[in-house]
Design an enzyme around this catalytic site. Structure first.
Site, PDB file in Angstrom:
ATOM      1  N   ASN A 187       0.856  -1.187   0.000  1.00 31.86           N
ATOM      2  CA  ASN A 187       0.000   0.000   0.000  1.00 31.86           C
ATOM      3  C   ASN A 187       0.894   1.240   0.000  1.00 31.86           C
ATOM      4  O   ASN A 187       1.626   1.476   0.957  1.00 31.86           O
ATOM      5  CB  ASN A 187      -0.875  -0.043   1.250  1.00 31.86           C
ATOM      6  CG  ASN A 187      -2.128   0.784   1.164  1.00 31.86           C
ATOM      7  OD1 ASN A 187      -2.704   1.128   2.178  1.00 31.86           O
ATOM      8  ND2 ASN A 187      -2.588   1.104  -0.030  1.00 31.86           N
ATOM      9  N   CYS A 224      -6.785   4.221   8.180  1.00 26.22           N
ATOM     10  CA  CYS A 224      -5.902   3.535   7.230  1.00 26.22           C
ATOM     11  C   CYS A 224      -4.874   2.770   8.051  1.00 26.22           C
ATOM     12  O   CYS A 224      -3.945   3.369   8.604  1.00 26.22           O
ATOM     13  CB  CYS A 224      -5.215   4.522   6.285  1.00 26.22           C
ATOM     14  SG  CYS A 224      -4.026   3.738   5.170  1.00 26.22           S
ATOM     15  N   CYS A 226      -4.954  -3.224   1.812  1.00 29.54           N
ATOM     16  CA  CYS A 226      -5.805  -2.309   2.575  1.00 29.54           C
ATOM     17  C   CYS A 226      -5.977  -2.898   3.963  1.00 29.54           C
ATOM     18  O   CYS A 226      -6.626  -3.933   4.127  1.00 29.54           O
ATOM     19  CB  CYS A 226      -7.156  -2.107   1.894  1.00 29.54           C
ATOM     20  SG  CYS A 226      -8.275  -1.026   2.822  1.00 29.54           S
TER      21      CYS A 226
END
EC number: 5.1.1.7
Length: 296
Positions: free
Chosen positions: A17, A78, A232
């Site tokens: 990511n 996140c 994610c």
């Protein structure tokens, strides 16, 4: 000139990511959506999420984080980016501040998260408690059981995907459990259609998951505001919670994503822990030309 011009940033990634970390502590500077989009579009600072570190708001916390997607929208959570911020605040010479036992408490608009170093390149983030009520996720329809909601892709009598689980980990997720390789589905086409479905008033992250054993899951994710992503963290957390609620797994699993593997545990106290790697790719400064024509 934009107040972001010539400011230093870190380019990092967590399980693939792509993360950019920007330190704005000690300033009143705020990133605008247009500036976030410009940063994402530049080859040197391209990101999946932009993690902007501000001075703490709540006493007892170490910093406040604002999280931007590539389209300039903000996210409440996140996990991969939080691990990267943890590394930056503990290890980066220009950003590090004293911290007890390699642990930090960070705040986002979705609430508090705790991050702790496990090894030199591995961090655990306490992502807090999942939100499972329809109005907390949120959904526009009052589903009494969010383990499966009424949503499908394809013909009514032969859907390609159907009956996803819905979970919020500070941002909304819909998880479709399938019995074949998630790579065999065209998530690049399906993802944007479902992200903006009317049932998700704040849009949603769309995942396709295959439970391959009682403690392993293969996952592909279309990330809200960012598109297809190699990893994610919040989707991995939401998927383990959803699979556990459906009794497909226990309360812990290794989640394999295209960019790497994350270890997720849904503890008995209802908190979700995510452990994964952090990699520093380099650093740079934003060129003033990057923000040409944008009001700071």
């Amino acid at each position: 000139m934009s107040p972001l011009a010539n400011r230093r940033f870190l380019k990092m990634h967590g399980a693939g990511n792509a993360i950019v970390v920007l330190d704005l502590r000690g300033t009143a500077v705020r990133v605008t959506p247009a500036e976030a989009r410009a940063i994402a579009a530049d080859v040197h600072s391209r990101f999946d999420q932009l993690m902007v570190v501000h001075d703490p708001v709540t006493p007892g916390t170490d910093a406040f984080m604002r999280i931007y997607n590539t389209d300039g929208s903000e996210s409440g959570a996140c996990g991969n980016g939080t691990r990267c911020v943890g590394y930056a605040l503990l290890d980066d010479p220009a950003m590090a501040r004293p911290a007890e036992n390699g642990a930090l408490t960070l705040e986002t608009k979705a609430g508090l998260v705790a991050v702790k170093r496990i090894t030199e390149r591995s961090f655990t983030v306490d992502m807090g408690q999942p939100r499972l009520r329809w109005d907390e996720i949120p959904l526009t329809e009052p589903f009494l059981d969010t383990r499966r909601i009424e949503l499908q892709v394809g013909p009514i009598d032969d859907p390609i995907l159907h009956s996803p689980a819905a979970v919020s980990m500070g941002n909304p997720h819909a998880i479709f459990f399938v019995e074949r390789d998630p790579d065999s589905y065209d998530l690049g086409r399906i993802g944007p259609l479902l992200e903006a479905h009317p049932i998700f008033p704040e849009r949603a992250n769309i995942s396709i998951a295959e439970v391959t054993s009682r403690d392993t899951i293969k996952l592909r994710v279309w990330e809200r505001g960012a598109g297809l992503t190699l990893a994610c963290g919040t989707a991995a957390c939401a998927t383990v919670v959803a699979a556990s609620r459906l009794r497909m797994i226990g309360r812990a699993a290794r989640v394999a994503l295209p960019g790497g593997e994350l270890s997720i545990e849904w503890r008995a106290d209802d908190h979700v822990l995510m452990t994964g790697p952090v990699y520093l790719e380099g650093e740079g400064t934003f060129s003033p030309d990057l923000f040409a024509g944008i009001d700071g």
